[in-house]
Design an enzyme around this catalytic site. Structure first.
Site, mmCIF file in Angstrom:
data_model
loop_
_atom_site.group_PDB
_atom_site.id
_atom_site.type_symbol
_atom_site.label_atom_id
_atom_site.label_comp_id
_atom_site.label_asym_id
_atom_site.label_seq_id
_atom_site.Cartn_x
_atom_site.Cartn_y
_atom_site.Cartn_z
ATOM 1 C CG LEU A 127 -1.787 1.246 1.418
ATOM 2 C CD1 LEU A 127 -2.763 1.430 0.262
ATOM 3 C CD2 LEU A 127 -2.546 1.165 2.753
ATOM 4 C CD GLU A 129 2.708 4.545 -4.517
ATOM 5 O OE1 GLU A 129 3.055 5.680 -4.931
ATOM 6 O OE2 GLU A 129 1.912 3.807 -5.117
ATOM 7 N N GLY A 133 3.586 7.735 2.605
ATOM 8 C CA GLY A 133 3.439 6.699 3.614
ATOM 9 C C GLY A 133 2.140 6.778 4.385
ATOM 10 C CB SER A 134 0.822 9.121 6.787
ATOM 11 O OG SER A 134 1.759 8.578 7.689
ATOM 12 C CD GLN A 343 16.952 3.773 33.780
ATOM 13 O OE1 GLN A 343 17.114 3.877 32.570
ATOM 14 N NE2 GLN A 343 17.696 4.413 34.655
ATOM 15 N N GLY A 346 19.679 -1.876 34.242
ATOM 16 C CA GLY A 346 20.829 -0.993 34.352
ATOM 17 C C GLY A 346 21.781 -1.160 33.169
ATOM 18 N N GLY A 347 23.060 -1.208 33.453
ATOM 19 C CA GLY A 347 24.053 -1.335 32.392
ATOM 20 C C GLY A 347 23.889 -2.602 31.588
ATOM 21 C CD GLU A 370 -0.709 -2.686 9.651
ATOM 22 O OE1 GLU A 370 -1.354 -1.986 8.855
ATOM 23 O OE2 GLU A 370 -0.534 -3.902 9.500
#
Length: 395
Positions: A127, A129, A133-134, A343, A346-347, A370
């Site tokens: 659909l 292009e 797009g929207s 989060q 953490g690391g 969508e």
């Protein structure tokens, strides 16, 4: 921990148990490696087809599973909780079958639907292009009638399963809007194009942030000849077909996003129950405990909204507004939940040693395809402006 579910029948409850087994044994062990290497899991879709999971929301008389959307979306959620690329692909395949299943002639349905819904072939939906797009009404791909054929010329962007699919449901312009009897978007028609059609080709796959296992590519139509018998619906009906399909497709993405968020909570919770800091598990620290509580509330909210919209659809009631709300809520919540899951770790959450960084990357696109969430807000606002009678109906 897996979501608690109440299914409408024992048959559907048994179906979900089967899906959980497949997800646990076949999908979850492979997802991380396949995503890391951008490996398209065609064999997984074959497996889902063999398990009769690719045509679930369509009638048994057409070769589908005969399941209500309320059940189908919970299947998608379970798949999405382990492997979003496969969840999205399952939703897109169902989307690609929508036009034929709902607007095709009995002869067309008898000829092509059984293998499509049976899962022996995989579909894609064309659909969007690059420039529109929207705004699908602004598409430029053309289909010119020449005798018993249409000749398609143009390009379709962001095609999930582009270059991998066996068939493509394609929207193309058959007349100029100025000469069409319809208003904006008039003159667009729908075609079922086989992957081996001469002149059809795929660009190299897009290099994406996430969903690496889901191939996305631009499809090019260089004088592709499509027999008139492969036009679905009437000339000029294509945009109406496309927009109706998107209402259902948005529910599919909402379900996958909810599953993705559930997977992120499960990973974060397991880590928080094992990891210790300052002499106690980190889940026992109020700061992180509240983060997980908010995440759980967000996922439960998304699930409830998605199933509400599905039940409206199953009852034959208008559900377009609710589909947009479900897509908006579920995907925004998935982005927040997956970010918070990083989060919590953490690391470690920022490394590829744990899946939450992948979940966060995958969540972002859910807010985009969508129909972006900005478009969903426009749809919701316009529907509020038009107004509608509230419905009270018994089951």
């Amino acid at each position: 921990m897996p979501a608690s579910r109440v299914l409408p029948t024992e048959e559907s409850a048994e179906l979900l148990r089967l899906v959980r087994q497949i997800v646990r044994e076949q999908l979850a062990p492979r997802a991380a490696e396949a995503e890391e290497h951008a490996a398209f899991p065609r064999d997984v879709f074959a497996l889902l087809g063999e398990a009769d999971l690719l045509g679930l929301p369509y009638p048994e008389a057409q070769g589908g599973g005969g399941q209500p959307y309320e059940v189908y979306l919970q299947v998608l959620e379970e798949i999405g909780s382990a492997w979003s690329s496969v969840g999205v692909g399952t939703s897109v395949h169902a989307l690609s079958c929508f036009a034929l299943a709902n607007y095709g002639t009995p002869e067309q349905q008898e000829r092509w639907l059984p293998e499509m819904l049976g899962g022996s072939v995989l579909g894609a939906y064309c659909l969007s292009e690059a420039h529109a797009g929207s705004d699908p009404a602004a598409m430029r791909t053309k289909a010119v009638r020449e005798g018993d054929d249409y000749v398609l010329t143009g390009a379709k962007a962001w095609v999930t399963h582009g270059g991998e699919a066996d068939f493509y449901t394609v929207m193309a312009r058959t007349s100029d809007p100025a000469t069409s009897s319809e208003t904006k978007g008039g003159g667009i028609s729908c075609f079922l194009v086989p992957a081996d059609a001469e002149g059809l080709s795929a660009d190299p796959a897009e290099r994406k942030m996430g969903l690496m296992g889901s191939t996305t590519a631009t499809m090019r139509f260089d004088g592709v000849r499509v027999p008139v018998e492969r036009r679905i619906g009437e000339e000029g009906q294509g945009l109406r077909i496309a927009l109706a399909a998107l209402d259902s497709g948005r529910l599919g993405i909402a379900a996958v996003a909810t599953g993705l968020a559930q997977g992120a909570i499960d990973a974060a919770l397991a880590y928080a129950q094992e990891r210790e800091a300052f002499g106690k598990r980190i889940i026992d620290h109020q700061g992180l405990g509240f983060v997980l509580a908010d995440a759980e509330a967000a996922v439960q909210t998304a699930r409830a909204m998605t199933l509400h919209a599905a039940r409206l659809k199953d009852a034959g009631l208008p559900f377009s507004r609710e589909a947009s709300i479900a897509k908006l809520v579920a995907t925004d919540n998935a982005m927040k939940v997956t970010t918070d899951a990083v989060q919590v770790l953490g690391g470690y959450g920022y490394t590829r040693d744990f899946p939450v960084e992948r979940y966060m990357r995958e969540a972002k696109v859910m807010q985009i395809f969508e129909g972006t969430n900005q478009i969903q807000r426009m749809i919701i606002a316009r529907s509020l402006d038009k107004g509608a009678d509230a419905t009270i109906r018994s089951l």
